[in-house]
Design an enzyme around this catalytic site. Sequence first.
Site, PDB file in Angstrom:
ATOM      1  N   SER A 155       0.840  -1.191   0.000  1.00  0.00           N
ATOM      2  CA  SER A 155       0.000   0.000   0.000  1.00  0.00           C
ATOM      3  C   SER A 155       0.872   1.236   0.000  1.00  0.00           C
ATOM      4  O   SER A 155       2.036   1.195   0.408  1.00  0.00           O
ATOM      5  CB  SER A 155      -0.905   0.022   1.230  1.00  0.00           C
ATOM      6  OG  SER A 155      -0.138   0.305   2.403  1.00  0.00           O
ATOM      7  N   ASP A 156       0.316   2.346  -0.469  1.00  0.00           N
ATOM      8  CA  ASP A 156       0.957   3.620  -0.201  1.00  0.00           C
ATOM      9  C   ASP A 156       0.829   3.883   1.298  1.00  0.00           C
ATOM     10  O   ASP A 156       0.012   3.250   1.987  1.00  0.00           O
ATOM     11  CB  ASP A 156       0.309   4.739  -1.023  1.00  0.00           C
ATOM     12  CG  ASP A 156       1.255   5.910  -1.253  1.00  0.00           C
ATOM     13  OD1 ASP A 156       2.209   6.069  -0.468  1.00  0.00           O
ATOM     14  OD2 ASP A 156       1.037   6.672  -2.206  1.00  0.00           O
ATOM     15  N   TRP A 157       1.607   4.803   1.802  1.00  0.00           N
ATOM     16  CA  TRP A 157       1.676   5.016   3.253  1.00  0.00           C
ATOM     17  C   TRP A 157       0.331   5.531   3.772  1.00  0.00           C
ATOM     18  O   TRP A 157      -0.106   6.618   3.439  1.00  0.00           O
ATOM     19  CB  TRP A 157       2.808   5.976   3.570  1.00  0.00           C
ATOM     20  CG  TRP A 157       4.106   5.296   3.856  1.00  0.00           C
ATOM     21  CD1 TRP A 157       4.892   5.510   4.951  1.00  0.00           C
ATOM     22  CD2 TRP A 157       4.788   4.292   3.096  1.00  0.00           C
ATOM     23  NE1 TRP A 157       6.010   4.686   4.906  1.00  0.00           N
ATOM     24  CE2 TRP A 157       5.969   3.936   3.787  1.00  0.00           C
ATOM     25  CE3 TRP A 157       4.485   3.631   1.889  1.00  0.00           C
ATOM     26  CZ2 TRP A 157       6.855   2.962   3.316  1.00  0.00           C
ATOM     27  CZ3 TRP A 157       5.379   2.666   1.415  1.00  0.00           C
ATOM     28  CH2 TRP A 157       6.539   2.347   2.126  1.00  0.00           C
TER      29      TRP A 157
END
Length: 721
Positions: free
Chosen positions: A260-262
Site C-alpha cells: 500500500s501507499d503510506w
Amino acid sequence: MRCIHTYIKRALAPCIVFISLQSAYAQTALDKKIDGIIKKMTLKEKIAMLHGNSLFSSEGVKRLGIPELTYDDGPLGVREDVGRFTWGPLRLKTDSATFFPNGSAVAATWNPVMAYRFGVAMGQEALARKKNIMLAPAFNICRTPLCGRTYEYYSEDPFLNAQLAISSVKGIQSQNVAACVKHFAVNNQETWRDSINAVVSERALREIYLPAFKASIEQGHAYTIMSAYNLINGAHCSENEFLLNKILKGEWGFKGLVMSDWGGTHSTVAAAQNGLDLEMGSSGPFEKWYFADPLYDAVKAGKVSEKLIDEKVHRILWVIYHTSLVAHRLPGSINTPAHSKAVYDIASESIVLLKNQKHLLPLNTSTVKSIAVIGDNAIHTFATGGFGAGVKAKYEVTALQGLKNRLGKNIDIRFAQGYKADYKFNYSAARKQEANKPNPELIAPAAELAKTSDAAILIIGSNREYESEAHDRADLSLPFGEQELVNAVTAANPNTIIVVIAGAPYDLNEIKKNNHTIIWSWFNGSEGGNALADVITGKVNPSGKLPFTFPAKLDDSPAHALNTFPGKNLTADYKEGILVGYRWFDTKKIEPLYCFGYGLSYTSFKYSAIKTDKKSYKNNENITTSLRVSNNGKYSGKETVQLYVSKLNPKAEKAEKELKAFKKVAVNRGSSAQVALNFKAADLAYFDESVKKWVVEPGQYKISVGASSRDIRASAIITVD
C-alpha cells in the site's frame, strides 16, 4: 545480413533453450526453498511480515535468518534517514546522496539509455545506504497539467512512459535493489487523493493508464508495486479485485509483492482477499494496523484463509531473495563522480529549446562582455521542498553558479533577485498562500542591471514547494509575479534569454509572443546548473523534447474542457476516455501552446527516404519503417525521431494519431544517419469492451514520422489484414 542474423539465431537456439531451462529450474528451486521456510513459520510470524514495523521497514524472521525489508523514497534520490517511528530527520553526517533529475526531466530526454543510467545510479546509492526497495519510479499519466506530482511523473503518453519505465526499473534492479513502480493506478490528481473515485472505462484503463505498469512488470520485471490512494470505479486501489488480482497477478503474472501507499489501506478482509500483500504507513500502534492483529484475528475466525497468508509471505520472501539475500550481492556506491556524470548527461539531454528566433543562442561569448543573471530560480536549489520525498544533496550546482563556472573568468556576471519565492502551502488547512504578487522593489534594480549589461539571462519558473505532492496548482499562471518581471527586464534589454525551471506546464503565452529566446529546464539534479550553462554556451546542443502538451489555456485540456477536474462529490468522471494529452488536442483540432514531442536544436535536421519494409501486413507481423536523417546545420546534435500511426476511416473511436515508436540518434554536422523504427502490427490494436479483447481493425494505416506530434516530415500508407 538477414541470412547472417538467421544463422546466428539458429546456432544459439539450443543455448537459449538451455538458459531458459536453467532459469526455470532455479525459479522452481527458489519457490521450493521459500515454501520450506513458510512451513517453519508460525502464523504470528507470517502476519508480522505483512505490515510495517517502522516507517520504512517491515519485519523479517530473525530465528530463520530472514532480515527485515528496508524501503526508501526515490523519485529524486535516496532520501535522508528519518527515525524508525518519526518523520523527523536523524541529522546524520552519512546520509547525503546524489540529487537526480525529476521524472519529467528524464522523460524529456526521450532516451531509454538515460533512464537506465538513472536507475543504475539510484540503485547503487540505495545499496550503499542499505535500502532493499526504492519507491520509484513513479509514472502515472499526466492527465492534467495542474497535478502536484506532474514533476515526479513522466509523460502524458503511455508508450513513452512504458519505454522509460522498463529501462529505469531494469537499471535499479541491476543492483540487487527492488524497484517499486507506482502509483497503481490512475493517481492523476492530488486533490482529494485519498477519497477521489476515478470513473474510467476499461478501454481507457487498458490503452492509456495501465500500459506502462504492464511493461514494467512483463518486460522490466519489477519486483514490487505500490497501490494508489484513490479509488477506481468504486473500489480503493489497495483492495481492487479487478486491478490487483485479475489484471496484475492474473493476466500479467506478477510474482512480487503489492504494498500500500503510506496510510493507503482501508480494510482487513477485503484488502487481504483482493490482492494487497503488505500494509505500510498506517497510523496508530503497529499491532492495530489492518494487516496486524485484525488480520490474525480474521484468519483465526476463518474470514481469511492461512493459504492466502502463505501466498503473501511467499511473495515477500521472493523479493527478499532477489535483494538482501541474493547471492554475491553488489557493494553499492554513493555520491560518486560516475553518478554526477549520469546526472549531468540526463540534465543535458532533458533541456528543451522552445524558441531561438534571433539565434541569440548559443551565446556568442566573444562579443558578450557582461551578463545580468536575474531571478530567484538562478540561486534556488530544488533537492528539497514541499511535501514528500527530497534529497539531502551532497551538493547542487545552481544556475548562477553554473554560469559562473563556465563564463566567470572572461565575462562580468552580476546577479539581481527580481522576485522572492517564499511560497508555503499550509498542508494542515489545505490552503495556498498568495503567490502571484510582483515585488516592485526587486523588479526595478533587476531591470536596471539588465539595461546596463550586454545580455540578460532571466531565470524564472517554479520550485518544489509550489509543485508538490499533496496539493494541485490552482491555475497555469506563472507564480511570484514573474510575468511583470519578464516584461520589465525585456523592455530594458531586448537581448534577454528566458529560462524557465519547472516540472510541469505553465502559461507562457505572453513570453512566447514577446520574447525571442526561451529555454525550458527542470528540477535537474546536482549538476543542473552546469548542464544549463553548457546548453546556453553551445557546449551541448539541446535535444530535449516535451513529454507533455502545453495548452494555450487550461480549458483546452480535456479534463478541464469537460469540467471533470477535480471532480464533483468526490468523483472524477474520465469522460475524455482515450483522448488524453496530444490525442485530445490533435483529434479535436485544438492548437496547443507547445505540442507533445516539441523541442528545437541549434542545428537543422532533414528527414528523407521514408519507406516501410512491406506495404501489407498480417496482425502477427512486425513493421519496420526506415528513413534517413541528415544534419544540414552548423552543429552536431541529437534528434528524436518520432513515429505516429493513424487509422484511416476507423470504425471504432480512435485518436488522430498515436506514438508507436521513437529513437534518439546522434548526427554530426554535414552527416546523415539511417534510422529504423520497429513496432508490431499487434500494437495497432484497441481494446474492444464489447468482447473484452484487443482487436486490430483491418484496413489502411498512415505512418507519420516527424520531430514532434505536430511537425510531421514524411508519411507512408500500409495495409493491415
